[in-house]
Scaffold this active site. Structure first.
Site: not given
Length: 335
Positions: A15, A17, A213
């Site tokens: 991923d 950001d 995240d």
């Protein structure tokens, strides 16, 4: 030391950001981690639900934050949506595009004909985020969907992060069209499986590790695609959310950040489960944490251990039995 994560997986699907960077700021250690993965001969893919930017633009942004990348290493939800449309429609079919010119280019790249206006020739609608989407765009899409066109959404993210805070994302616009049509789209991006599988396929990887995240997109997407996942604590997810995670949103591994990758830590040491140095007693939903007298007790290990306990039986509160545990719990805000 047992085998490492990189021994187990052919590709890592990162991923962006919250995992590799925060907007325009690199996350410390991320660049070294990605470089190490490449040095070990493992494929790297940067997987984003962002459908507004082209792979070239995403690769350029990665380079600006110190993580060199090629467009071929970037997998976007716009690409996944285009691939899905290409699989479902005959060559040359007309697709009404709600989104950026980059999304339009992806539709064209799979042999379909993009348009911005509804007509009886429109076979499908593809919807991705654009800051310039307006009522007239949604109106054209509404007519097409009501007439029976296939409807594909690049992602269902209700919000998107910006320096000013959380702003309306593609999912918010999708919700408007859903209300107007009474239909639901097929979703190409996370947490659906299509984007991650497309990314792994592009790397020729049969087994891939998803690194992210967010539990509701990255980790849930990994579960939907049948891949293992590593959650990092540099972005959205909190320790409390980890303890409360639903079965489809539980990571296999947990780390503070990507810095574990260059250290070649044993995969077993990163796995959710009982950890040395910590003792946990559970009674009536209250977990009491203490150390076993070992000289060191790693606080991320504590969180791995707590997740193991909480996923077997709900934990409503966490208490410390000694000073070491109290300090660790204070850092995780789990009191």
């Amino acid at each position: 030391m047992g085998d490492t994560l990189l021994d187990r997986y052919e590709a890592l699907l990162f991923d962006l950001d919250g995992t590799v960077y925060h907007g325009t700021r690199p996350i410390p250690g991320a660049a070294d981690a990605v470089a190490h993965v490449r040095e070990r001969g493992r494929a790297v893919r940067f997987v984003t639900n962002n459908a507004a930017k082209s792979p070239e633009a995403v690769a350029d942004h990665l380079g600006q934050v110190g993580v060199p990348a090629t467009p071929a290493e970037v997998s976007t939800s716009a690409q996944a949506a285009a691939v899905l449309l290409g699989e479902r429609l005959p060559a040359g079919a007309v697709v009404l595009v709600v989104g950026t010119e980059s999304l339009e280019a992806e539709v064209r790249s799979v042999g379909l004909r993009p348009t911005r206006e509804h007509s009886r020739d429109v076979a499908a609608v593809v919807q991705g985020h654009s800051p310039h989407t307006c009522w007239s765009d949604l109106a054209e899409a509404c007519l097409a969907v009501r007439d029976g066109a296939l409807w594909v959404a690049c992602n269902g993210d209700a919000t998107l992060p910006a320096e000013r805070g959380q702003l309306p994302g593609n999912g918010s616009m999708v919700a408007a069209l859903r209300t107007a049509t009474g239909r639901d789209p097929e979703v190409a991006g996370k947490p659906e499986a299509h984007l991650l599988r497309t990314a792994a396929d592009s790397a020729g990887a049969a087994n891939a590790l998803v690194v992210g995240d967010r539990l509701d997109t990255d980790i849930a997407g990994a579960a939907a695609a049948g891949y293992r996942s590593l959650a990092v604590l540099t972005g959205v997810v909190t320790p409390r959310q980890l303890l409360d995670a639903a079965p489809g949103e539980r990571p296999d591994y947990l780390a503070a950040d990507l810095g574990v990758l260059p250290r070649d830590v044993s995969a077993a040491d990163l796995a959710i489960g009982p950890r040395p140095g910590w003792e946990i007693e559970l009674h009536d939903g209250v977990a009491t944490v203490g150390t076993d007298g070992a000289s060191t007790a790693d606080r991320v290990d504590l969180l791995r251990h707590l997740c193991h306990v909480a996923w077997s039986s709900p934990v409503s509160a966490v208490r410390a039995r000694d000073a070491v545990a109290d300090e660790a719990l204070a850092s995780w805000d789990l009191h």
